[in-house]
Structure formats: structure tokens, C-alpha cells
Design an enzyme around this catalytic site. Sequence first.
Site, short mmCIF file in Angstrom:
data_model
loop_
_atom_site.label_atom_id
_atom_site.label_comp_id
_atom_site.label_asym_id
_atom_site.label_seq_id
_atom_site.Cartn_x
_atom_site.Cartn_y
_atom_site.Cartn_z
N TYR A 28 -4.59 -10.00 -1.93
CA TYR A 28 -3.90 -8.72 -1.81
C TYR A 28 -4.19 -7.82 -3.01
CZ TYR A 28 -0.16 -5.28 -1.77
OH TYR A 28 0.55 -4.11 -1.81
N THR A 82 1.07 0.36 -8.91
CA THR A 82 0.55 -0.81 -8.20
C THR A 82 1.72 -1.50 -7.51
OG1 THR A 82 -1.02 -1.08 -10.02
CG2 THR A 82 -0.86 -2.88 -8.44
N ALA A 83 1.55 -1.81 -6.25
CA ALA A 83 2.66 -2.32 -5.45
C ALA A 83 3.05 -3.75 -5.83
CB ALA A 83 2.29 -2.27 -3.97
N TYR A 134 4.69 8.80 -1.24
CA TYR A 134 3.63 8.99 -0.25
C TYR A 134 4.00 10.15 0.68
CZ TYR A 134 0.90 4.83 -1.41
OH TYR A 134 0.09 3.92 -2.05
N ASP A 162 -4.25 10.16 -0.60
CA ASP A 162 -5.46 9.62 0.02
C ASP A 162 -5.16 8.51 1.02
OD1 ASP A 162 -4.57 7.84 -1.87
OD2 ASP A 162 -6.51 7.48 -2.81
N SER A 256 -9.35 9.49 -8.33
CA SER A 256 -9.13 8.09 -7.94
C SER A 256 -9.62 7.86 -6.52
CB SER A 256 -7.64 7.76 -8.03
OG SER A 256 -7.35 6.50 -7.47
N HIS A 258 -8.52 5.07 -5.10
CA HIS A 258 -7.49 4.06 -4.77
C HIS A 258 -8.00 2.65 -5.07
CE1 HIS A 258 -3.51 4.37 -2.63
NE2 HIS A 258 -3.62 3.05 -2.76
#
Length: 367
Positions: A28, A82-83, A134, A162, A256, A258
Amino acid sequence: MADGKQLVCLDDFMARAKDTLPTPVWEYYSSGADEENTLRENRKAYRRYWLKPRVLRDVSVIDMATNVLGERIAMPICISPTALHGLAHPEAEIATCKAAAEMGTAMIMSAFSSKSLEEIATLRPKSIKWQNVYTWSDREVTKDMIARAERAGFKAIVISVDVPVFGIKRRLTKLGGLAMIITLQSFGNLDKYIGKDLRIGEHFPPELETSCLASTWKYIAWVKTMTRLPVILKGIMTVEDALLAAEHKVQGIVVSNHGGRQLDGVPASIDVLSDIVDAVGDRLEVYVDGGIRTGTDVLKALALGARAVFIGRPVVYGLTSNGEEGVKTVLQILGDELSRAMALTGCSRISDISRDLLSKADQWSKL
């Protein structure tokens, strides 16, 4: 460290994380979109830029301090959104935020964090924290999260622009996709919105879907009416979009791709940075992320016009290794490497860094 090996560079932390994390979690964090060409290119691209050492300059004192949105930070190395830091360490974003504050730098809190922004707000209240959002289909979610960030003392809103849909990560998909990750960790920032229209992609259950195919520049104009905070757009990769961002009077952009996780086959973010900087001039602040692993990478990005760089995966890998102390060590290593690189190129302050320090690799092949 558990295996007795000293971690001396950011790649060491990556290797430790790969050995430590469960396979689905490692995939992930580390995977990119499709064939992962852009993921690899983000790192390779820095090798195409060569530094010109300058000698006999007074570098007895190196000052890495700079300003972002008028706030002073100790070094131009900040933390990307970052998630799910909770997959890396039980203290999750709490540890990350403490480390950023201790190192005197800024942190962008992910919309998809393990901890809520309210939990983070009370940590080091004077530290620089920006909130990521988002382009959700339900605008009330965006409006509410921005209001929460304002009440909590966050100092900017960072919109990921994005992600009309999520890029497909083949490595992760083979293991069961994002749905499996969701079973491992809750989304601290989004839990209160379960049942809302969030739309993010087919791999999420309906109540955690995100993003909106219909989002346009009107969405940015609307967000600006919702907040008194500075607005930054993350995910700009073209001069055309950078100029549109400037027209919409946002305060900053993050160049970026992503982390190579969205559209495969686009350039490395560092390769489009200078053209974007030249196009927008001083109309907004320009930052960059993607592939930064050494202090010389940071120096190259600054020389190409970035006000600061942001790092994502290395922070998670530091967190995996040793929580708050691991993140601090990652930032310390990168800062020490930048300081040394500045001294060796004759730069005692950030303002000394210019494009004159760089040449492209193909220039040397012609000599």
C-alpha cells in the site's frame, strides 16, 4: 534497532520498513500506478542534474531556515500528506506531528489520516500544520472539514486536485486492493462522514468513496469563499494549470505527480518544476514532492526554484522504524545532508541557492 543495523540514510529506513511491515501494508505504501514508470522516474530524474561545487566561500555557518506562507521553518524539508500512519505505528500521526514540531518544520495532515485533526490540534499548538482535503462530491463534507481545520488552528488548506479517480495500483490490487487496507485501519478524519457521498474509487465501499469527476476550477473558487486560510493546490504538473492556479489567486502549489500513484507515464515532478516556477514567478509559492531521498535531492529542487520540498514515504518508513524518534531521525538525516551539500557548493543560506549550481547530465557527455 531490533536487528542491530545502523540506519544511516533514507534508503536504509525503506529497507527496514519492507522487512517489518505486513506485505499488504508495504504494498500500500510503496506501490505506484500501472507499470510504475513514473514511480521509478521520480527518483531517477534527480540523477540527471549535477551540482557545481564552489570553493573558498565562507560556509562556517550554515542557515537552512526559510519561510512558507510567511511562517518560519528551520529547514525547507516538510511532511507531505500521507494516508493512514496508523498502519506504520500505533501513535500514527500523533508521533509524526510531534516529530515535525521538534524539528521545526511544517506538516500536511492527510484527509485520510488514522487520527482526527482534532486529536492532532492540541499537539504543539504553535507548530505549522496544514490540512489536506479532496474534491468530494458532497460539498458539505469539504466545508465542514475546512471549518474543523480553522477551529483547530491549522494554518492552510491543501487541496489534492489530481484525484478525479484513484490510479490503479497493480501490486496492491493483486493482494485484494484498498478494501483490505480499510479493514486494517479506520480513517480518523473521515469516520464522522460515513454515509455521506464521498466518492473515491471502485475499491472503496460506497460510504468511503471519494472524489468527483465533475470537479472543476469552480470548485477552487468556491473553496476560497469558504475559508480565510491560505489555499494550496497539490498535484500541479503543467505550466497551464500552474497559471490557472495563479489566476484563481491560491497562495501556493505543490508540483506533484502523487508519488507516481495516479497517472503512470507522466514526467518526474522535478523535471517540470523549473518551467512552472518560471511561469508563475512570484504570484504564488511553489513546492515540490516526489522521489526526494537525499540532501542533494533537496538542494537540486531548491536550485530549480522550489521554496521547500515535501516528503511522504520516507516519513512513514521512519515511523515504522521507531515512531516519533524514527521520523525525527529521517528529517535529521535529510537536514544534515542538505547542510553539508550547501557547504560544499558554497551556500551558507537558502537565498544563496540558485540555478547556477546545476547542470544537466547530457552537458557533461558533450565535453
